[in-house]
Design a protein around this motif. Structure first.
Motif, PDB file in Angstrom:
ATOM      1  N   ASP A  60       0.835  -1.215   0.000  1.00 54.50           N
ATOM      2  CA  ASP A  60       0.000   0.000   0.000  1.00 54.50           C
ATOM      3  C   ASP A  60       0.864   1.256   0.000  1.00 54.50           C
ATOM      4  O   ASP A  60       0.547   2.244  -0.679  1.00 54.50           O
ATOM      5  CB  ASP A  60      -0.912   0.001   1.225  1.00 54.50           C
ATOM      6  CG  ASP A  60      -1.998  -1.061   1.151  1.00 54.50           C
ATOM      7  OD1 ASP A  60      -2.238  -1.589   0.048  1.00 54.50           O
ATOM      8  OD2 ASP A  60      -2.592  -1.371   2.209  1.00 54.50           O
ATOM      9  N   ALA A  63       2.330   1.672  -3.482  1.00 52.07           N
ATOM     10  CA  ALA A  63       1.292   2.142  -4.404  1.00 52.07           C
ATOM     11  C   ALA A  63       0.986   3.619  -4.188  1.00 52.07           C
ATOM     12  O   ALA A  63       0.811   4.382  -5.146  1.00 52.07           O
ATOM     13  CB  ALA A  63       0.024   1.300  -4.237  1.00 52.07           C
ATOM     14  N   ALA A  64       0.924   4.020  -2.915  1.00 50.48           N
ATOM     15  CA  ALA A  64       0.644   5.431  -2.620  1.00 50.48           C
ATOM     16  C   ALA A  64       1.741   6.329  -3.165  1.00 50.48           C
ATOM     17  O   ALA A  64       1.468   7.410  -3.716  1.00 50.48           O
ATOM     18  CB  ALA A  64       0.488   5.616  -1.108  1.00 50.48           C
ATOM     19  N   GLN A  65       2.996   5.899  -3.012  1.00 50.71           N
ATOM     20  CA  GLN A  65       4.097   6.711  -3.521  1.00 50.71           C
ATOM     21  C   GLN A  65       4.082   6.785  -5.045  1.00 50.71           C
ATOM     22  O   GLN A  65       4.239   7.856  -5.635  1.00 50.71           O
ATOM     23  CB  GLN A  65       5.438   6.126  -3.041  1.00 50.71           C
ATOM     24  CG  GLN A  65       6.664   6.849  -3.588  1.00 50.71           C
ATOM     25  CD  GLN A  65       6.670   8.328  -3.231  1.00 50.71           C
ATOM     26  OE1 GLN A  65       6.369   8.683  -2.096  1.00 50.71           O
ATOM     27  NE2 GLN A  65       6.995   9.181  -4.179  1.00 50.71           N
ATOM     28  N   LEU A  66       3.869   5.625  -5.702  1.00 53.27           N
ATOM     29  CA  LEU A  66       3.855   5.613  -7.159  1.00 53.27           C
ATOM     30  C   LEU A  66       2.699   6.431  -7.720  1.00 53.27           C
ATOM     31  O   LEU A  66       2.792   6.971  -8.832  1.00 53.27           O
ATOM     32  CB  LEU A  66       3.763   4.170  -7.667  1.00 53.27           C
ATOM     33  CG  LEU A  66       5.012   3.309  -7.460  1.00 53.27           C
ATOM     34  CD1 LEU A  66       4.747   1.874  -7.893  1.00 53.27           C
ATOM     35  CD2 LEU A  66       6.195   3.887  -8.232  1.00 53.27           C
ATOM     36  N   SER A  67       1.619   6.537  -6.959  1.00 53.19           N
ATOM     37  CA  SER A  67       0.488   7.342  -7.432  1.00 53.19           C
ATOM     38  C   SER A  67       0.806   8.836  -7.386  1.00 53.19           C
ATOM     39  O   SER A  67       0.152   9.635  -8.070  1.00 53.19           O
ATOM     40  CB  SER A  67      -0.756   7.046  -6.592  1.00 53.19           C
ATOM     41  OG  SER A  67      -0.605   7.541  -5.265  1.00 53.19           O
ATOM     42  N   LYS A  68       1.812   9.224  -6.584  1.00 51.06           N
ATOM     43  CA  LYS A  68       2.221  10.629  -6.498  1.00 51.06           C
ATOM     44  C   LYS A  68       3.301  10.953  -7.529  1.00 51.06           C
ATOM     45  O   LYS A  68       3.183  11.899  -8.301  1.00 51.06           O
ATOM     46  CB  LYS A  68       2.736  10.945  -5.094  1.00 51.06           C
ATOM     47  CG  LYS A  68       1.671  10.908  -4.004  1.00 51.06           C
ATOM     48  CD  LYS A  68       2.272  11.132  -2.632  1.00 51.06           C
ATOM     49  CE  LYS A  68       2.961  12.482  -2.523  1.00 51.06           C
ATOM     50  NZ  LYS A  68       3.478  12.699  -1.140  1.00 51.06           N
ATOM     51  N   ALA A  70       6.512   8.563  -9.728  1.00 45.26           N
ATOM     52  CA  ALA A  70       7.194   7.280  -9.877  1.00 45.26           C
ATOM     53  C   ALA A  70       8.681   7.399  -9.570  1.00 45.26           C
ATOM     54  O   ALA A  70       9.254   6.597  -8.833  1.00 45.26           O
ATOM     55  CB  ALA A  70       6.988   6.740 -11.290  1.00 45.26           C
TER      56      ALA A  70
END
Length: 256
Positions: A60, A63-68, A70
């Motif tokens: 999680d 995923a949260a970091q990649l959504s901000k 990459a």
């Protein structure tokens, strides 16, 4: 069926003949092959991860970091916010006060970077003749150029020729052998001494009582940089301390 994958540290003839051991999934301390057989993951990621498989909180967070964002480089004056935060956090737990953090893509990169920095340091302080990098028997420092040259495992050096000039090897468990090398070639020629606090790939050897403190004192007394390779032992892997160099630094110099 032959695979396109070339395995590291493998007899590829045997792999091609017998087939690869394919790991399909993991959960906690266990892994499963594609036939559904469960195994204990005793390697714990082979030197680098011991947090267990299937950790949804880690997934999680990723995923949260990649959504901000990459990725973004930290060349020049650029820096992603997360990279800066991580560097500050690592500096607070590093065994050297006021540490600076330089990120690499792995242990081999780190060792080669440390070897370059050691030589560059002496160049900057106008002592460029201090260029020899010293390692120990049984040592493993990765498979890039500097790490292979420092290898204390002969088979890891065979067949490549002289990858890096000015590399030397001393006994893994005897600080006297480092002193003897210094007396033979002169401290004014030696840039740095590299040591794993606990030798890993070379057989998993704990340092003799007082050894690390003694070689550290020798390096300090002879103006030689002391480089600790904690790729295997760092970040809590040995228990009790964040780093093995912290755990084993309490014993002072042995005297004859």
């Amino acid at each position: 069926m032959a695979s396109a994958l070339w395995h590291g540290f493998a007899d590829m003839g045997a792999v091609e003949k017998n087939g690869a051991f394919v790991v399909s999934r993991g959960e906690g301390a266990y892994i499963w092959d594609r036939e559904g057989t469960r195994y204990l993951d005793a390697t714990a990621g082979l030197w680098f991860t011991n947090v267990g498989h299937g950790r949804t909180e880690i997934a999680d967070a990723v995923a949260a970091q990649l959504s901000k964002i990459a990725h973004f480089s930290n060349f020049g004056d650029f820096v992603p916010e997360t990279t800066q935060v991580l560097a500050e956090r690592l500096a607070t737990i590093a065994p050297v006060a006021g540490s600076k953090i330089f990120f690499t893509s792995g242990g081999s990169d780190s060792v080669d970077t440390a070897a370059k920095l050691a030589r560059r340091y002496w160049h900057e302080v106008r002592q460029p003749e201090k260029a020899i990098i010293v390692g120990r028997q049984k040592a493993y420092h990765g498979m890039h150029v500097a790490g292979t040259a420092l290898a204390g495992i002969p088979v890891n050096r065979e067949g490549y020729g002289e990858l890096m000039a000015d590399a030397a090897t001393v006994g893994w468990d005897d600080a006297k052998s480092l002193l003897e090398l210094i007396e033979k070639i002169g401290a004014n020629k030696i840039a740095a001494f590299f040591a794993e606090p606990i030798i890993g790939a070379g057989g998993v050897y704990l340092p003799p009582e007082g050894y690390l403190a003694e070689v550290r004192d020798i390096c300090r007394e002879h103006d030689i940089l002391f480089v600790v390779d904690e790729v295997v032992t760092g970040f809590g892997r040995i228990g009790g301390e964040w780093f093995a160099s912290t755990r084993f630094r309490r014993t002072g110099r042995r005297r004859p």
